[in-house]
Design an enzyme around this catalytic site. Structure first.
Site, PDB file in Angstrom:
ATOM      1  N   HIS A 128      -3.099  -3.179  -2.093  1.00 28.42           N
ATOM      2  CA  HIS A 128      -2.982  -2.719  -3.655  1.00 28.42           C
ATOM      3  C   HIS A 128      -1.523  -2.517  -3.747  1.00 28.42           C
ATOM      4  CE1 HIS A 128      -2.837   1.554  -2.133  1.00 28.42           C
ATOM      5  NE2 HIS A 128      -1.972   1.736  -3.044  1.00 28.42           N
TER       6      HIS A 128
ATOM      7  N   HIS B 138       5.545  -3.011  -4.852  1.00 25.18           N
ATOM      8  CA  HIS B 138       5.566  -3.722  -3.359  1.00 25.18           C
ATOM      9  C   HIS B 138       3.955  -3.595  -3.221  1.00 25.18           C
ATOM     10  CE1 HIS B 138       6.268   0.497  -2.815  1.00 25.18           C
ATOM     11  NE2 HIS B 138       5.329   0.447  -1.914  1.00 25.18           N
TER      12      HIS B 138
END
Length: 255
Positions: free
Chosen positions: A110, A198
């Site tokens: 995620h 990220h």
């Protein structure tokens, strides 16, 4: 036994003895004896303390203490990892060689848009509605993946290897800014000032940032080859935002 049941039990017992002679104090300062029915009550704990057991979570510890009424909360974008991505990620630890870092693969991938937050129970409804409103006024967006980066948490007890995302349209940055404004209303911490978007793919216990940074040139060559061969993984279209509060998941479409 609940408080209501206790009251009902005591009333019932009082009815059974209402015709018996009740004790009367001989003088106003003398205390009446406590009825035996009350003395026999057994109290229950208001709530039980939840103890953190790292052995049940691969050695991980909570970053904040579990307390009744506090709900762990995170707003994020789900990354749909497929077989190709998972196979590549699982091969990364074998490339490290002498680095001697015990890396573990994340079960789900995620892209975080908030820090891990502590939300009070009575805030949940208004918070969810506000996030939903922000999502509705935000267009779909696309981020681009390029290279790997090493991150370490604030406690320096976990290290992460992640694929960085480039927010070339700046839409994601604007969306996070709106979330930060909302968080300020609840006196909750904003996302990182220098946001580095990220998707974490591997993690290990302890501070292994220096060790993994030495391996980055080799690992970035690997991710460049992978993204060149798997162009579908180079970009991620964001059309939904996830908000997890405790064990409940809310999914809000953009636009």
């Amino acid at each position: 036994m609940s408080g209501l049941n206790l009251i009902q039990s005591y009333s019932s017992e009082s009815d059974d003895i209402e015709n018996e002679e009740e004790p009367i104090a001989k003088n106003p300062s003398e205390k009446l004896p406590i009825p035996q029915s009350i003395l026999s009550w057994k109290g229950t704990k208001h709530h039980e303390t939840v103890l953190d057991d790292p052995s049940k979570h691969d050695g991980r510890s909570r970053s904040f203490k579990h307390e009744r009424g506090n709900w762990a909360t995170l707003v994020y974008v789900e990354h749909p990892g497929d077989e190709a991505l998972c196979a590549w990620v699982q091969g990364i630890p074998h490339k490290l060689g002498a680095a001697s870092v015990d890396l573990k693969v994340f079960q789900e991938f995620h892209l975080s848009l908030t820090k891990s937050l502590i939300l009070k129970f009575h805030w949940i409804e208004s918070f969810v509605e506000s996030v939903k409103k922000i999502c509705k006024s935000t267009e779909k967006m696309v981020v681009e993946f390029n290279q790997l980066k090493v991150y370490c948490n604030e406690e320096r007890n976990r290290t992460f290897l992640a694929i960085q995302c480039k927010d070339r349209s700046k839409k994601l940055k604007a969306f996070v800014a709106e979330l930060d404004n909302l968080l300020s209303e609840y006196q909750l911490p904003p996302f990182y000032q220098e946001a580095s978007f990220h998707v974490s793919i591997l993690w290990c216990l302890g501070d292994a940032e220096e060790k993994l940074n030495r391996e980055l040139p080799l690992l970035n060559e690997s991710v460049s080859n992978f993204l060149a061969e798997q162009l579908s993984h180079k970009y991620l279209e964001i059309s939904n935002i996830n908000c997890k509060i405790g064990n409940k998941l809310y999914i809000f479409p953009l636009g």
